[in-house]
Design a protein around this motif. Structure first.
Motif, short mmCIF file in Angstrom:
data_model
loop_
_atom_site.label_atom_id
_atom_site.label_comp_id
_atom_site.label_asym_id
_atom_site.label_seq_id
_atom_site.Cartn_x
_atom_site.Cartn_y
_atom_site.Cartn_z
N TYR A 1 36.49 -20.21 8.57
CA TYR A 1 37.23 -21.54 8.37
C TYR A 1 37.51 -22.21 9.45
N LYS A 2 38.08 -21.40 10.53
CA LYS A 2 38.54 -21.87 11.80
C LYS A 2 37.62 -22.54 12.55
N THR A 3 36.27 -22.12 12.40
CA THR A 3 35.36 -22.56 13.34
C THR A 3 34.76 -23.81 12.73
N TYR A 4 34.98 -24.02 11.41
CA TYR A 4 34.31 -25.30 10.77
C TYR A 4 35.07 -26.32 9.93
N ARG A 5 36.47 -25.89 9.96
CA ARG A 5 37.22 -26.97 8.98
C ARG A 5 37.30 -28.01 9.76
N PHE B 1 34.92 -28.57 6.46
CA PHE B 1 34.58 -27.63 5.52
C PHE B 1 36.06 -27.03 5.00
N GLU B 2 35.96 -26.48 3.90
CA GLU B 2 36.98 -26.00 3.20
C GLU B 2 36.73 -24.66 2.40
N ILE B 3 37.56 -23.68 2.30
CA ILE B 3 37.47 -22.51 1.52
C ILE B 3 38.50 -22.57 0.54
N LEU B 4 38.19 -22.43 -0.67
CA LEU B 4 38.94 -22.32 -1.75
C LEU B 4 39.21 -20.93 -2.51
N ASP B 5 40.45 -20.36 -2.31
CA ASP B 5 40.55 -19.01 -2.66
C ASP B 5 41.04 -18.66 -3.88
N PHE B 6 40.43 -17.96 -4.74
CA PHE B 6 41.21 -17.94 -6.32
C PHE B 6 40.97 -16.17 -6.34
N PRO B 7 42.13 -15.79 -6.16
CA PRO B 7 42.33 -14.39 -6.72
C PRO B 7 42.18 -14.01 -8.03
N CYS B 8 41.37 -12.93 -8.24
CA CYS B 8 41.13 -12.43 -9.62
C CYS B 8 41.17 -10.86 -9.81
N ASN B 9 41.97 -10.50 -11.08
CA ASN B 9 42.33 -9.20 -11.00
C ASN B 9 41.32 -8.71 -12.14
N GLN B 10 40.15 -9.20 -12.49
CA GLN B 10 39.34 -8.72 -13.71
C GLN B 10 38.27 -7.50 -13.28
N PHE B 11 38.53 -7.08 -11.91
CA PHE B 11 37.32 -6.18 -11.44
C PHE B 11 38.31 -4.87 -11.23
N LEU B 12 38.46 -4.16 -12.06
CA LEU B 12 39.14 -2.83 -11.82
C LEU B 12 40.49 -2.98 -11.32
N GLY B 13 41.09 -4.05 -11.80
CA GLY B 13 42.49 -4.50 -11.24
C GLY B 13 42.79 -4.54 -9.72
N GLN B 14 41.96 -5.09 -9.01
CA GLN B 14 42.04 -5.07 -7.64
C GLN B 14 42.81 -6.14 -7.05
#
Length: 180
Positions: free
Chosen positions: A48-52, A56-69
């Motif tokens: 991200y820091k190299t290309y923003r 460039f953008e990273i869009l982060d979506f937390p998800c708890n569907q995989f063994l509650g991680q």
């Protein structure tokens, strides 16, 4: 249709239109704070820091569907990521990526870039039994298999690639550079 036709929820519950990212190369990722792949945040932040500054953008979506991680509130998850990994890219509200409550953006991403396999490496071999516990039909559907699945979107909003979490970030970074 493109990713720009979708709106997503911010951590505070407000809405952001992905039209705000028109003309940028996007890497859309479902993430977790308690996953074996969580250290990926460090490399994502480096990329991200190299290309923003090049669109460039990273869009982060937390998800708890995989063994509650991805336990915790949206703010707890955000604090963990910023304090432990120094993340600066946008992080949105925790979502589901599979099943009846799957976020519409991720339904679309999966339709555009289906599952083609975990790869042929030690990480893929290690992950297969865990993926099978979550999705017994995992080899035959396009569902997201685990946290840190990455979708690459070109400047026109087209979903051009899908990278499973078992794929190292070198090919991801190369594909990003090709689009910038």
């Amino acid at each position: 249709m493109s990713v720009y036709d979708f709106s997503v929820k911010n951590r505070d519950g407000s809405t952001t239109s992905l039209k705000d990212y028109a003309g940028k190369v996007l890497l859309i990722v479902n993430t977790a704070t308690g996953c074996g792949f969580t250290p990926t945040y460090e490399d994502l932040e480096r990329i991200y820091k190299t290309y923003r500054d090049k669109g460039f953008e990273i869009l982060d979506f937390p998800c708890n569907q995989f063994l509650g991680q991805a336990p915790g509130t949206d703010e707890e998850i955000h604090s963990f990521c910023t304090l432990k990994f120094g993340t600066e890219f946008p992080q949105f509200k925790k979502i589901d990526v599979n099943g009846p409550d799957a976020d519409p953006l991720f339904v679309y991403l999966k339709e555009q870039q289906g599952f083609t396999g975990l790869g042929d490496n030690d990480s893929a071999e290690f992950m297969a039994p865990y993926v099978a516990k979550v999705d017994p039909n995992w080899e035959n559907d396009d569902d997201i298999k685990w946290n840190f699945t990455k979708f690459l979107v070109d400047r026109k909003g087209n979903v051009v690639a899908r990278f499973e979490p078992t794929v190292g970030l070198e090919p991801v970074e190369a594909a990003i550079k090709d689009l910038l």
